[in-house]
Scaffold this motif. Structure first.
Motif, PDB file in Angstrom:
ATOM      1  N   ILE A   1       2.663  36.388  75.588  1.00 34.71           N
ATOM      2  CA  ILE A   1       4.150  36.208  75.279  1.00 34.71           C
ATOM      3  C   ILE A   1       4.940  34.918  75.829  1.00 34.71           C
ATOM      4  CG2 ILE A   1       5.068  37.629  77.297  1.00 34.71           C
ATOM      5  CD1 ILE A   1       6.583  39.175  75.312  1.00 34.71           C
ATOM      6  N   ALA A   2       6.035  34.492  75.190  1.00 27.47           N
ATOM      7  CA  ALA A   2       6.791  33.350  75.684  1.00 27.47           C
ATOM      8  C   ALA A   2       8.277  33.679  75.686  1.00 27.47           C
ATOM      9  CB  ALA A   2       6.379  32.207  74.745  1.00 27.47           C
ATOM     10  N   ALA A   3       9.122  32.926  76.434  1.00 18.51           N
ATOM     11  CA  ALA A   3      10.279  33.111  76.567  1.00 18.51           C
ATOM     12  C   ALA A   3      10.950  32.778  75.297  1.00 18.51           C
ATOM     13  CB  ALA A   3      11.049  32.155  77.620  1.00 18.51           C
ATOM     14  N   PRO A   4      11.825  33.879  74.874  1.00 20.15           N
ATOM     15  CA  PRO A   4      12.584  34.072  73.490  1.00 20.15           C
ATOM     16  C   PRO A   4      13.638  32.963  73.493  1.00 20.15           C
ATOM     17  CG  PRO A   4      13.451  35.807  74.932  1.00 20.15           C
ATOM     18  CD  PRO A   4      12.476  35.138  75.684  1.00 20.15           C
ATOM     19  N   VAL A   5      14.087  32.518  72.210  1.00 23.67           N
ATOM     20  CA  VAL A   5      15.237  31.748  71.898  1.00 23.67           C
ATOM     21  C   VAL A   5      16.248  32.752  71.207  1.00 23.67           C
ATOM     22  CG1 VAL A   5      16.404  29.839  70.721  1.00 23.67           C
ATOM     23  CG2 VAL A   5      14.370  29.663  71.659  1.00 23.67           C
ATOM     24  N   LEU A   6      17.356  33.137  71.731  1.00 18.62           N
ATOM     25  CA  LEU A   6      18.160  34.303  71.071  1.00 18.62           C
ATOM     26  C   LEU A   6      19.132  33.723  70.085  1.00 18.62           C
ATOM     27  CD1 LEU A   6      18.949  36.269  74.190  1.00 18.62           C
ATOM     28  CD2 LEU A   6      16.853  36.383  72.782  1.00 18.62           C
ATOM     29  N   PRO A   7      19.280  34.389  69.157  1.00 20.40           N
ATOM     30  CA  PRO A   7      20.381  33.907  68.067  1.00 20.40           C
ATOM     31  C   PRO A   7      21.772  33.358  68.414  1.00 20.40           C
ATOM     32  CG  PRO A   7      20.094  36.239  67.499  1.00 20.40           C
ATOM     33  CD  PRO A   7      18.967  35.733  68.647  1.00 20.40           C
TER      34      PRO A   7
ATOM     35  N   ILE B   1       0.740  39.432  70.116  1.00 24.43           N
ATOM     36  CA  ILE B   1       1.287  38.944  71.359  1.00 24.43           C
ATOM     37  C   ILE B   1       0.834  39.741  72.793  1.00 24.43           C
ATOM     38  CG2 ILE B   1       3.374  38.298  72.580  1.00 24.43           C
ATOM     39  CD1 ILE B   1       4.530  37.246  69.799  1.00 24.43           C
ATOM     40  N   VAL B   2       0.525  39.351  73.619  1.00 26.78           N
ATOM     41  CA  VAL B   2       0.407  40.133  74.800  1.00 26.78           C
ATOM     42  C   VAL B   2       1.303  39.807  75.881  1.00 26.78           C
ATOM     43  CG1 VAL B   2      -1.728  40.633  76.621  1.00 26.78           C
ATOM     44  CG2 VAL B   2      -2.160  40.070  74.081  1.00 26.78           C
ATOM     45  N   SER B   3       1.545  40.708  76.578  1.00 25.11           N
ATOM     46  CA  SER B   3       2.665  40.416  77.772  1.00 25.11           C
ATOM     47  C   SER B   3       2.022  41.127  79.063  1.00 25.11           C
ATOM     48  CB  SER B   3       4.016  41.088  77.394  1.00 25.11           C
ATOM     49  OG  SER B   3       4.740  41.434  78.694  1.00 25.11           O
TER      50      SER B   3
ATOM     51  N   ILE C   1      16.364  47.933  74.192  1.00 22.65           N
ATOM     52  CA  ILE C   1      16.533  46.435  74.251  1.00 22.65           C
ATOM     53  C   ILE C   1      16.158  46.054  73.073  1.00 22.65           C
ATOM     54  CG2 ILE C   1      15.739  44.148  75.539  1.00 22.65           C
ATOM     55  CD1 ILE C   1      15.022  45.803  78.151  1.00 22.65           C
ATOM     56  N   ILE C   2      14.952  46.418  72.512  1.00 26.49           N
ATOM     57  CA  ILE C   2      14.454  46.200  71.353  1.00 26.49           C
ATOM     58  C   ILE C   2      15.495  46.383  70.156  1.00 26.49           C
ATOM     59  CG2 ILE C   2      12.521  46.396  69.751  1.00 26.49           C
ATOM     60  CD1 ILE C   2      10.611  46.993  72.065  1.00 26.49           C
ATOM     61  N   GLY C   3      16.053  47.452  70.352  1.00 25.16           N
ATOM     62  CA  GLY C   3      16.807  47.983  69.327  1.00 25.16           C
ATOM     63  C   GLY C   3      18.074  46.920  69.243  1.00 25.16           C
ATOM     64  N   ALA C   4      18.621  46.502  70.371  1.00 32.62           N
ATOM     65  CA  ALA C   4      19.728  45.715  70.355  1.00 32.62           C
ATOM     66  C   ALA C   4      19.391  44.221  69.986  1.00 32.62           C
ATOM     67  CB  ALA C   4      20.127  45.439  71.924  1.00 32.62           C
ATOM     68  N   ARG C   5      18.087  43.747  70.281  1.00 29.94           N
ATOM     69  CA  ARG C   5      17.623  42.565  69.623  1.00 29.94           C
ATOM     70  C   ARG C   5      17.519  42.506  68.182  1.00 29.94           C
ATOM     71  NH1 ARG C   5      20.351  40.017  72.573  1.00 29.94           N
ATOM     72  NH2 ARG C   5      19.779  38.424  70.868  1.00 29.94           N
ATOM     73  N   MET C   6      16.958  43.603  67.747  1.00 28.52           N
ATOM     74  CA  MET C   6      16.627  43.718  66.128  1.00 28.52           C
ATOM     75  C   MET C   6      18.177  43.789  65.504  1.00 28.52           C
ATOM     76  SD  MET C   6      13.650  46.406  65.973  1.00 28.52           S
ATOM     77  CE  MET C   6      13.882  47.041  64.271  1.00 28.52           C
ATOM     78  N   ALA C   7      19.093  44.489  66.040  1.00 27.49           N
ATOM     79  CA  ALA C   7      20.257  44.478  65.638  1.00 27.49           C
ATOM     80  C   ALA C   7      21.007  43.146  65.565  1.00 27.49           C
ATOM     81  CB  ALA C   7      21.268  45.575  66.277  1.00 27.49           C
ATOM     82  N   ALA C   8      20.751  42.390  66.570  1.00 23.95           N
ATOM     83  CA  ALA C   8      21.604  41.005  66.803  1.00 23.95           C
ATOM     84  C   ALA C   8      21.095  40.103  65.779  1.00 23.95           C
ATOM     85  CB  ALA C   8      21.123  40.385  68.104  1.00 23.95           C
ATOM     86  N   GLY C   9      20.328  40.548  64.655  1.00 21.37           N
ATOM     87  CA  GLY C   9      20.094  39.535  63.555  1.00 21.37           C
ATOM     88  C   GLY C   9      19.130  38.407  63.701  1.00 21.37           C
TER      89      GLY C   9
ATOM     90  N   ALA D   1       9.344  40.854  70.451  1.00 27.77           N
ATOM     91  CA  ALA D   1       8.712  40.050  71.554  1.00 27.77           C
ATOM     92  C   ALA D   1       9.877  39.778  72.521  1.00 27.77           C
ATOM     93  CB  ALA D   1       8.205  38.883  71.066  1.00 27.77           C
ATOM     94  N   ALA D   2      11.061  39.387  71.961  1.00 25.26           N
ATOM     95  CA  ALA D   2      12.022  39.028  72.841  1.00 25.26           C
ATOM     96  C   ALA D   2      12.698  40.127  73.555  1.00 25.26           C
ATOM     97  CB  ALA D   2      13.559  38.630  71.908  1.00 25.26           C
ATOM     98  N   GLY D   3      12.590  41.493  73.078  1.00 30.65           N
ATOM     99  CA  GLY D   3      13.059  42.506  73.702  1.00 30.65           C
ATOM    100  C   GLY D   3      11.702  42.961  74.993  1.00 30.65           C
ATOM    101  N   VAL D   4      10.671  42.868  74.670  1.00 31.36           N
ATOM    102  CA  VAL D   4       9.371  43.150  75.514  1.00 31.36           C
ATOM    103  C   VAL D   4       9.478  41.878  76.543  1.00 31.36           C
ATOM    104  CG1 VAL D   4       6.989  42.979  76.283  1.00 31.36           C
ATOM    105  CG2 VAL D   4       7.994  44.267  74.027  1.00 31.36           C
TER     106      VAL D   4
END
Ligand SMILES: NC(=O)C1=CN([C@@H]2O[C@H](COP(=O)(O)OP(=O)(O)OC[C@H]3O[C@@H](n4cnc5c(N)ncnc54)[C@H](O)[C@@H]3O)[C@@H](O)[C@H]2O)[C@@H](O)CC1
Ligand SMILES: Nc1ncnc2c1ncn2[C@@H]1O[C@H](COP(=O)(O)OP(=O)(O)O)[C@@H](O)[C@H]1O
Ligand SMILES: [K+]
Length: 469
Positions: free
Chosen positions: A210-216, A396-398, A417-425, A433-436
């Motif tokens: 897993i890698a650090a995410p970039v958020l929208p 992806i492995v964390s 957290i995953i729900g929030a990131r999915m809803a963020a578009g 992966a961002a949520g994890v």
């Protein structure tokens, strides 16, 4: 100990690694050049980590041993005090040529003296056989006396593809790519911190750490709905829904509804409680196209209402995060119940839930990939080695996460957290992966023991620290 594991690193099995090396040799690269490259990368790290302390290199009979002889030579050239304890002799090829170039102190492994720093170059990705009793006892004495044990490629005795076996290290320097042994289960933990030595071998793979995410990025006219509106379905154990909702807010959702016949009371007031009279009233609440994702499962229970709530969530058109009891209710019928891919579905089973839903044949990578392909959902197969599998086969492995997460309720946070990131578009990295990553990263900044209620504030800090695009 929280293990350090490189981010976004390729993971391949032993056969794929060998194929990648063969492909490179076919272009004219010599085995000696590659071994020199591997040895140089390892020597660089060992000299940094050893900090001037005497080093003992344990050199085995194969190419891993060959790397060890290169490391010894390069350390000696840097004036690091180094000696070699050999176990068997490389008979031919690059490894034999590297052994022949070592003109420093050498003895047989059985006669080796304890050293503060041990470099384990006995066995690598070749299939290990157990050491005979005398060698095994000597090896454990040498390892027990060392202050720092650095393994080249793998702790000797571990099987590259499964992590089965018995070797241990404080630091493992993976050559060219990580292997499943570095990330899965007990074998992963036995590798200690992982460093990846780039030896410029192209390794095509769709399995990564897993890698650090970039958020929208928010538009100038962002509003609470466009930031991500989510509905968390609350059930028989309302505290779990509360945790999921709280984590969704912490992870940046603009509007979090907690829906149920008795949603949890208490702060924060930013959580919008929607108390419904009957479970069937959920249908009207979900009839809202501003909802970006529905989280169902944390604390849902398994009673009649739970079945009704799940049926309604599944019948809605929204993206779904399905966790906890909802996974158990779906069981083996998950593929037919979640239906065709008109929306994104993320399932977040722990090992027990996974076993109730899917055939667990093979290692965790294989089993999780098969489950994602069979169900059409993205699967977050949780644990100390969390494997995210996508329906297209990517993994992806964390791993290397704070074991303090092993607390009831921390999975509820992850679902939120995953729900929030999915809803963020869309616009940033993959939201699952961002949520994890955010969940693990926040936990890694906590002490060993922490209450899950304390994690959301840290999650917000991690969100704020992420780059946006
Ligand atoms: N293929 C290449 O050209 C490169 C390989 N590299 C190194 O090569 C390693 C793989 O090399 P090998 O394929 O030679 O595998 P190993 O170095 O793991 O050695 C396997 C050998 O050890 C023997 N063995 C296993 N268990 C034993 C036991 N208990 N007692 C005695 N002998 C035992 C096996 O029979 C086999 O001969 C990698 O992990 C990496 O360190 C690097 O040098 C990079 C380049
Ligand atoms: N030993 C561990 N090391 C790291 N993370 C862990 C460990 N044990 C559990 N976790 C993580 O903690 C969370 C627990 O989720 P789960 O089992 O669903 O708990 P709950 O349902 O009680 O909230 C998951 O994200 C999992 O990956
Ligand atoms: K080794």
């Amino acid at each position: 100990m929280i293990r350090r594991v490189p981010e976004g690193a390729p993971i391949v099995n032993a056969a794929q690694m060998r194929a990648a090396e063969e492909a490179l040799f076919a272009t004219g690269m010599s085995q000696d050049t590659l071994m020199e490259r591997a040895g140089a990368a390892v020597a660089e790290q060992v000299s940094r980590l050893a900090g001037g302390r005497p080093v003992l290199v344990l050199a085995g009979p194969g190419n891993n041993g060959g790397d060890g002889y290169v490391v010894a030579r390069l350390l000696a050239a840097r004036s690091v005090p180094v000696s070699v304890a050999r176990f068997g002799q490389p008979k031919a090829g690059a490894a034999a040529r590297m052994a022949a170039q070592w003109d420093g102190p050498v003895c047989d492994l059985i006669a080796a003296q304890p050293h503060p720093v041990v470099v384990d170059a006995l066995l690598g990705i070749g299939i290990p056989r157990p050491f005979d009793d005398g060698i095994a006892a000597k090896l454990s004495a040498i390892m027990a006396a060392a202050a720092l044990r650095i393994a080249i490629d793998l702790p000797s005795g571990r099987h590259a593809d499964t992590g089965d076996g018995s070797g241990r290290a404080d630091v493992t320097i993976a050559l060219g790519a990580l292997k499943p042994a570095h990330v899965l289960g007990e074998g992963g933990a036995a590798c200690g911190h992982i460093l990846l030595a780039d030896i410029a071998v192209p390794v095509p793979t769709d399995v990564l750490t897993i890698a650090a995410p970039v958020l929208p990025k928010w538009r100038y006219d962002v509003n609470k709905f466009s930031r991500g509106m989510i509905a968390v379905v609350s059930g028989a154990m309302p505290g779990a829904g509360w945790l999921a909702g709280r984590a969704a807010l912490a992870a940046g959702a603009g509007y979090v509804q907690l829906v149920g016949t008795a949603p949890a009371e208490g702060a924060p007031h930013a959580l919008v409680r929607r108390t419904i009279t009957r479970a069937t009233d959920l249908e009207a609440v979900l009839d809202d196209d501003r909802i970006g994702a529905v989280v169902i499962g944390p604390g849902l229970g398994r009673d009649e209402d739970a079945h009704t709530l799940l049926d309604i969530a599944l019948a809605s058109p929204h993206d779904l995060v399905i966790d906890g009891d909802a996974l158990t209710l779906l069981g083996r019928s998950v593929a037919e119940r979640i239906g065709a891919d008109r929306r994104r579905v993320c399932l977040t089973p722990h090992a027990g839930e996974f076993a109730r839903m899917f055939d667990s044949a093979g290692d965790k990578l294989t089993a999780t990939r098969a489950a994602a392909q069979a169900s059409g959902a993205t699967i977050v197969h949780k644990g100390p080695d969390t494997v995210i599998a996508y329906p297209d086969g990517r993994l992806i492995v964390s791993t290397g996460t704070n074991p303090g997460l092993s607390t009831a309720g921390s999975g509820d946070l992850l679902a939120g957290i995953i729900g929030a990131r999915m809803a963020a578009g869309d616009g940033g990295s993959d939201p699952v992966a961002a949520g994890v990553w955010l969940h693990a990263r926040a936990a890694n900044h906590m002490d060993a023991v922490f209450a899950v209620d304390a994690l959301p504030d840290r999650i917000t800090q991690e969100v704020n620290a992420c780059p946006t695009r």
